[in-house]
Each structure stands twice: as C-alpha cells, then as structure tokens.
Design an enzyme around this catalytic site. Structure first.
Site, mmCIF file in Angstrom:
data_model
loop_
_atom_site.group_PDB
_atom_site.id
_atom_site.type_symbol
_atom_site.label_atom_id
_atom_site.label_comp_id
_atom_site.label_asym_id
_atom_site.label_seq_id
_atom_site.Cartn_x
_atom_site.Cartn_y
_atom_site.Cartn_z
ATOM 1 N N HIS A 72 -26.849 0.623 83.370
ATOM 2 C CA HIS A 72 -27.547 0.701 82.044
ATOM 3 C C HIS A 72 -26.530 1.291 81.272
ATOM 4 C CE1 HIS A 72 -32.225 0.649 82.554
ATOM 5 N NE2 HIS A 72 -31.409 0.029 83.139
ATOM 6 N N PRO A 292 -37.341 16.976 84.324
ATOM 7 C CA PRO A 292 -36.794 15.707 84.482
ATOM 8 C C PRO A 292 -36.277 14.732 83.153
ATOM 9 C CG PRO A 292 -39.104 15.618 84.994
ATOM 10 C CD PRO A 292 -38.760 16.889 84.628
ATOM 11 N N LYS A 296 -31.627 14.684 85.622
ATOM 12 C CA LYS A 296 -30.310 15.539 86.170
ATOM 13 C C LYS A 296 -30.417 16.309 87.640
ATOM 14 C CE LYS A 296 -27.665 15.056 82.896
ATOM 15 N NZ LYS A 296 -27.450 13.683 83.403
HETATM 16 P P1 RFL Z 1 -35.425 17.975 98.154
HETATM 17 O O1 RFL Z 1 -35.384 16.259 97.756
HETATM 18 O O2 RFL Z 1 -36.449 18.422 97.702
HETATM 19 O O3 RFL Z 1 -35.175 17.809 99.703
HETATM 20 C C1 RFL Z 1 -35.176 18.940 100.455
HETATM 21 C C2 RFL Z 1 -35.429 18.701 101.814
HETATM 22 O O4 RFL Z 1 -35.721 19.815 102.531
HETATM 23 C C3 RFL Z 1 -36.900 19.566 103.505
HETATM 24 N N1 RFL Z 1 -37.448 21.100 103.652
HETATM 25 C C4 RFL Z 1 -37.090 21.653 104.985
HETATM 26 N N2 RFL Z 1 -36.476 21.309 105.968
HETATM 27 C C5 RFL Z 1 -36.684 21.930 106.977
HETATM 28 N N3 RFL Z 1 -37.143 23.168 107.142
HETATM 29 C C6 RFL Z 1 -37.664 23.904 105.894
HETATM 30 N N4 RFL Z 1 -38.228 25.008 105.827
HETATM 31 C C7 RFL Z 1 -37.556 22.915 104.950
HETATM 32 N N5 RFL Z 1 -38.142 23.135 103.584
HETATM 33 C C8 RFL Z 1 -37.991 22.109 102.820
HETATM 34 C C9 RFL Z 1 -37.909 19.068 102.592
HETATM 35 O O5 RFL Z 1 -39.023 18.437 103.501
HETATM 36 C C10 RFL Z 1 -36.954 17.912 101.930
HETATM 37 O O6 RFL Z 1 -36.758 16.784 102.679
HETATM 38 O O7 RFL Z 1 -34.244 18.577 97.529
HETATM 39 P P2 RFL Z 1 -32.603 18.053 97.191
HETATM 40 O O8 RFL Z 1 -31.910 17.297 98.327
HETATM 41 O O9 RFL Z 1 -31.954 19.050 96.570
HETATM 42 O O10 RFL Z 1 -32.625 16.812 96.055
HETATM 43 C C11 RFL Z 1 -33.090 17.097 94.816
HETATM 44 C C12 RFL Z 1 -33.872 16.025 94.417
HETATM 45 O O11 RFL Z 1 -34.996 15.616 94.992
HETATM 46 C C13 RFL Z 1 -34.467 16.296 92.858
HETATM 47 O O12 RFL Z 1 -33.603 17.120 92.158
HETATM 48 C C14 RFL Z 1 -34.937 15.117 91.874
HETATM 49 O O13 RFL Z 1 -35.901 14.185 92.684
HETATM 50 C C15 RFL Z 1 -35.285 15.383 90.551
HETATM 51 N N6 RFL Z 1 -35.662 14.203 89.654
HETATM 52 C C16 RFL Z 1 -34.579 13.432 89.064
HETATM 53 N N7 RFL Z 1 -33.315 13.654 89.369
HETATM 54 C C17 RFL Z 1 -32.208 12.854 88.678
HETATM 55 O O14 RFL Z 1 -31.300 13.004 89.051
HETATM 56 N N8 RFL Z 1 -32.791 11.684 88.007
HETATM 57 C C18 RFL Z 1 -34.079 11.396 87.844
HETATM 58 O O15 RFL Z 1 -34.414 10.243 87.058
HETATM 59 C C19 RFL Z 1 -35.027 12.396 88.227
HETATM 60 N N9 RFL Z 1 -36.362 11.989 88.242
HETATM 61 C C20 RFL Z 1 -37.134 13.999 89.480
HETATM 62 C C21 RFL Z 1 -37.226 12.801 88.538
HETATM 63 C C22 RFL Z 1 -37.919 14.795 90.359
HETATM 64 C C23 RFL Z 1 -39.229 14.518 89.738
HETATM 65 N N10 RFL Z 1 -40.322 15.092 90.361
HETATM 66 C C24 RFL Z 1 -41.635 14.760 91.167
HETATM 67 C C25 RFL Z 1 -39.854 16.759 90.584
HETATM 68 C C26 RFL Z 1 -38.889 12.511 88.308
HETATM 69 C C27 RFL Z 1 -39.747 13.284 88.944
HETATM 70 C C28 RFL Z 1 -41.093 12.939 88.515
HETATM 71 C C1 PHB Z 2 -37.061 7.687 86.508
HETATM 72 O O1 PHB Z 2 -37.900 8.255 87.329
HETATM 73 O O2 PHB Z 2 -36.510 6.471 86.591
HETATM 74 C C2 PHB Z 2 -36.561 8.826 85.482
HETATM 75 C C3 PHB Z 2 -37.065 10.128 85.300
HETATM 76 C C4 PHB Z 2 -36.573 10.622 84.302
HETATM 77 C C5 PHB Z 2 -35.629 10.500 83.411
HETATM 78 C C6 PHB Z 2 -35.043 9.108 83.587
HETATM 79 C C7 PHB Z 2 -35.596 8.412 84.309
HETATM 80 O O3 PHB Z 2 -35.228 11.000 82.685
#
Ligand code: RFL
Ligand code: PHB
Length: 393
Positions: A72, A292, A296
């Site tokens: 993109h 979100p 980041k």
């Molecule tokens: P995670 O993915 O939460 O993984 C943590 C893991 O640790 C496990 N865990 C344990 N394991 C053992 N013992 C315990 N006591 C434990 N407690 C927890 C969990 O089961 C899990 O598997 O954290 P990590 O690895 O730091 O990754 C972070 C990302 O997941 C998060 O920042 C992103 O998803 C945020 N996010 C986005 N980030 C982007 O860079 N680009 C995006 O487009 C974006 N869109 C989003 C998002 C997050 C969203 N939500 C739902 C919060 C969109 C949404 C809607």
């Molecule tokens: C995505 O889920 O694709 C997503 C989420 C947050 C953004 C951009 C993309 O800011």
C-alpha cells in the site's frame, strides 16, 4: 529443562523473538497458555510497516508474506465530506503491507515447528521467578505435571493481560494510561474491499475505517459506545451504519455479505516503564498498548523484539561480558514506544467523536484537518509516523 532465553507468550512478539534468537544461534523455549488454534483465531492487526516486513524476512519467515501481502502506497482520510490522500511513497519513499496478524503468526509457528524449536502450548499457571538474580526460571503446569524451565533470561511477551508485568515487585514499574470513551466494532467478511487503499473516515456519526485482509476479504471498523452489546449489532445494522459513515460514492459501491467475525475492542493508551527488571525483559503488548488508529501495536511488538534480540546476541557474542545493549534496551525501546504512543493518540484524537467534544473541540479537529490538507509538511509528518519511525536496533 534448561535454555538460554525463556519466552512467555506465543503471540507475534514471542514467536518473532524466538525466530530472531534462533538465527543468532541462541536457544529459546516458548511457553504459551493457549492452543495454537486459539492464538490463530484472534483477529487483530492487518497492516505491517516496511521495517516489520524486513524483520520477518530477516527471521526467515517472510516468504509467503512477500507473495501474498498487498503493498500500500497511501491512505485516504475522509473528514466531514472532504477527502485527502496521504501518499506514503511520495512523502517518505516507503510503503505499508496488508498481511494479517493471523498469517504472520501462522508463518512463524510453521517455521518454528519445521525447525523443531520447542514451544509448550496450553501451559497453565506460568510464572517467572528469580529474575532479580542470575538464575531466573519459569514454572508452569502441563497435563497436570509441574515443570521448571531454567534460563539465562526471561522475555515477557505475554500481552497486556499477561503474568510477567504483574510479577514485578510493587513499585518497580510506573504505568501511564489513557482510556478512550469509545470502542471499535470490527467486522470481517468475505467480500471484495470497497477500496484498494484504506479509508479512515470521521463525520458527525463518528469514526469508520475500511481496510482488508486480501483482495477478497474485507475488514471494517466503526466507532461504537463502550457499553454497546455485540448482540445488538446485526450484520444488517453494521452495514447500514457503515454506509452512512462512508463518503457517498464509496458507500454506493460497498459490497456487503455475512460477517465471519464480529467483535468490540476498547481503545487504550498504556505504557509500563521500565521494560526491564533484572533478567526479565518485557516486549510488545506486555509493556504497552496503543489505540489501533495508527496500526502500531504489532509493529511496536516487532521493533521491541528486534532490539531485544540484537542486545541478547551482543551479550552472547561477547561471552556474556557485553551487557551494554541489554542495559540500554528499556531506554531505547521506550524512546520509540512513546513516539508511537504520541502518533496513535494524535490520530485517534483527530478521527473520533468524543462525547465531551463541544464546539471548540470540533473546530480544533476541523482546523487540524484543514491544516493537513494545505501543508505538505504536515502530511509528511503524518506519513513519516504512519510508515513507522526508524528501528532503534
Ligand atoms: P499478544 O498478541 O497479546 O500475545 C501474547 C501471548 O501471550 C499469551 N499469554 C500467556 N502465555 C503464557 N502464560 C501466561 N500467563 C500468558 N498470558 C498471556 C497469550 O495467550 C498470547 O498468545 O501480544 P504481542 O505478541 O505483544 O502482540 C501484540 C499484537 O497482538 C497487538 O499489538 C496488535 O494486534 C494490535 N493491533 C494492530 N497492530 C498493528 O500493528 N497493526 C494493526 O493494524 C493493528 N490492528 C490491533 C489492530 C489490535 C486490535 N485489537 C483487537 C486489540 C486491530 C484491533 C481490533
Ligand atoms: C486492520 O485491521 O487492517 C487495521 C487496523 C487498524 C488500522 C489499520 C488497519 O489503523
């Protein structure tokens, strides 16, 4: 069992750290409380910075992303009826890649399994111990049996609700938090995306975002009330509200269909300082959360673990004598984290309706957007932050 680095959590942070450490010849074991299917079932991030895609390639887990990821070169902002395209390529020379977190996680899991690297799934009651000394370990229970994983270091990659940050002694960390007065209602559908680039919208009905996972799978978000019940949002209600928030010509070509996932996520900014306590290092959502809006979260998790992996590699290459990288990990990671926090907060503040926004607040938002439209410098600031600031590695 003994290893060099015990990693708690098999989300993107833990898995990428494991892959980067393996590349550097450092043994590691991942302990994860959930099953692989549960981890893969969480629909989250979709947008990767160029630095993140480069790290995945460096980790040897980027081949499918290179084939299937969608590059993109810009995004569109639609603000109270005015449209503005931010051209990343022209403003920064960089681009973003659409490739879902589920796919990143799957690629890293598959690579780990193919290499035979140890991962303990469905580990109960994991707990870090002894990290204020020189012999830390992680205890956990698997199939009713207690285990003791001894290591040189522990990496807390266990997300916002994990155990590692919670295990730090009271007073060892300072937490900074802002909770936003709304959530994001997200829907995933096997329908072609309404636009080939993302559209961030803001208008009197609130924020909307049109994004995607592939050329046949769309992802849409709507700002919603924090106490909204997901059961109150039928697919029809979602599509109807989205059409009201998208620019009319975009709404007219929206293809709707049954949702395959629907969820509400609260929005929060959060930072825990420092990110290191003795031999325990926090990385990713375990240490910080961003709303979100700037995409980041996953990208910050990747930049943390890149820095941690290179600091650990320096330590082991220097026969345990080189602690400079490890000593500066927290400070260097936090410098980047706070800038991403600032950008995510700013972009969230610009693009949402806040209940408390009165006439003054909405005119400030409008002035901010008008300024963006008229100033290439302001667009460059947005673009530079959106594509990701340089890694601190
Ligand atoms: P995670 O993915 O939460 O993984 C943590 C893991 O640790 C496990 N865990 C344990 N394991 C053992 N013992 C315990 N006591 C434990 N407690 C927890 C969990 O089961 C899990 O598997 O954290 P990590 O690895 O730091 O990754 C972070 C990302 O997941 C998060 O920042 C992103 O998803 C945020 N996010 C986005 N980030 C982007 O860079 N680009 C995006 O487009 C974006 N869109 C989003 C998002 C997050 C969203 N939500 C739902 C919060 C969109 C949404 C809607
Ligand atoms: C995505 O889920 O694709 C997503 C989420 C947050 C953004 C951009 C993309 O800011």
């Amino acid at each position: 069992m003994r290893t060099q680095v015990a990693i708690v959590g098999a989300g993107p942070a833990g898995l990428l750290l494991g892959a980067l450490l393996h590349r550097a010849g450092i043994a590691n074991v991942i302990v994860e409380q959930r099953s692989p299917d549960y981890v893969l079932g969480r629909i989250r991030a979709g947008l990767l910075e160029q630095g993140t895609t480069e790290l995945l390639l460096q980790a040897g887990a980027g081949a499918r992303m290179q084939r299937e990821g969608i590059p993109h070169e810009g995004v569109e902002l639609a603000f109270n009826g005015t449209r503005l395209r931010i051209d990343f390529q022209a403003l920064t020379g960089q681009r973003m890649t659409i490739y879902g977190q589920t796919e990143v996680t799957r690629d890293l899991m598959d690579q780990r399994a193919a290499l035979g690297l140890p991962t303990v799934y469905e580990a109960e009651a994991a707990q870090p111990h002894g990290f204020d000394g020189t012999h830390p370990w992680v205890s956990y229970r698997k199939d009713g049996v207690e285990h003791h994983l001894a290591a040189d270091f522990i990496a807390g990659c266990d997300g916002f609700h994990g155990i590692c940050r919670a295990a730090l002694p009271a007073g060892a960390v300072s937490c900074f938090e802002k909770v936003y007065p709304f959530g994001w209602l997200g829907i995933l559908a096997d329908t072609p995306p309404v636009s080939h680039e993302l559209i961030y919208g803001q208008g009197e009905r609130g924020f909307s975002l049109a994004t995607m996972r592939s050329t046949t799978r769309s992802r849409y978000y709507l700002q919603c009330a924090l106490d909204d019940d997901i059961k109150g949002w039928s697919d029809d209600a979602f599509w109807a509200e989205l059409k009201l928030r998208l620019p009319p010509d975009v709404a007219a070509r929206l293809v709707t269909g049954p949702s395959i996932e629907k969820s509400i996520a609260p929005l929060r900014s959060f930072v825990a300082e420092p990110m290191r306590f003795g031999r325990l290092f926090l990385a990713g959502d375990a240490a910080h959360i961003v709303p979100p809006t700037g995409a980041k979260g996953l990208n910050l998790a990747a930049s943390d673990v890149a820095l941690l992996a290179s600091s650990l590699a320096d330590f082991y290459a220097g026969a345990g004598g080189d602690t400079v990288g490890l000593d500066h990990y927290s400070q260097r990671a936090l410098a980047r984290v706070w800038k991403a926090e600032r950008f995510s907060w700013w972009f969230t503040s610009l693009m949402h309706r806040f209940p408390e926004t009165g006439g003054f607040g909405s005119r400030m938002q409008q002035a901010e957007f008008d300024y963006l439209c008229g100033s290439e410098a302001a667009q460059r600031v947005l673009a530079e932050n959106y594509v990701g600031l340089p890694l601190a590695v």
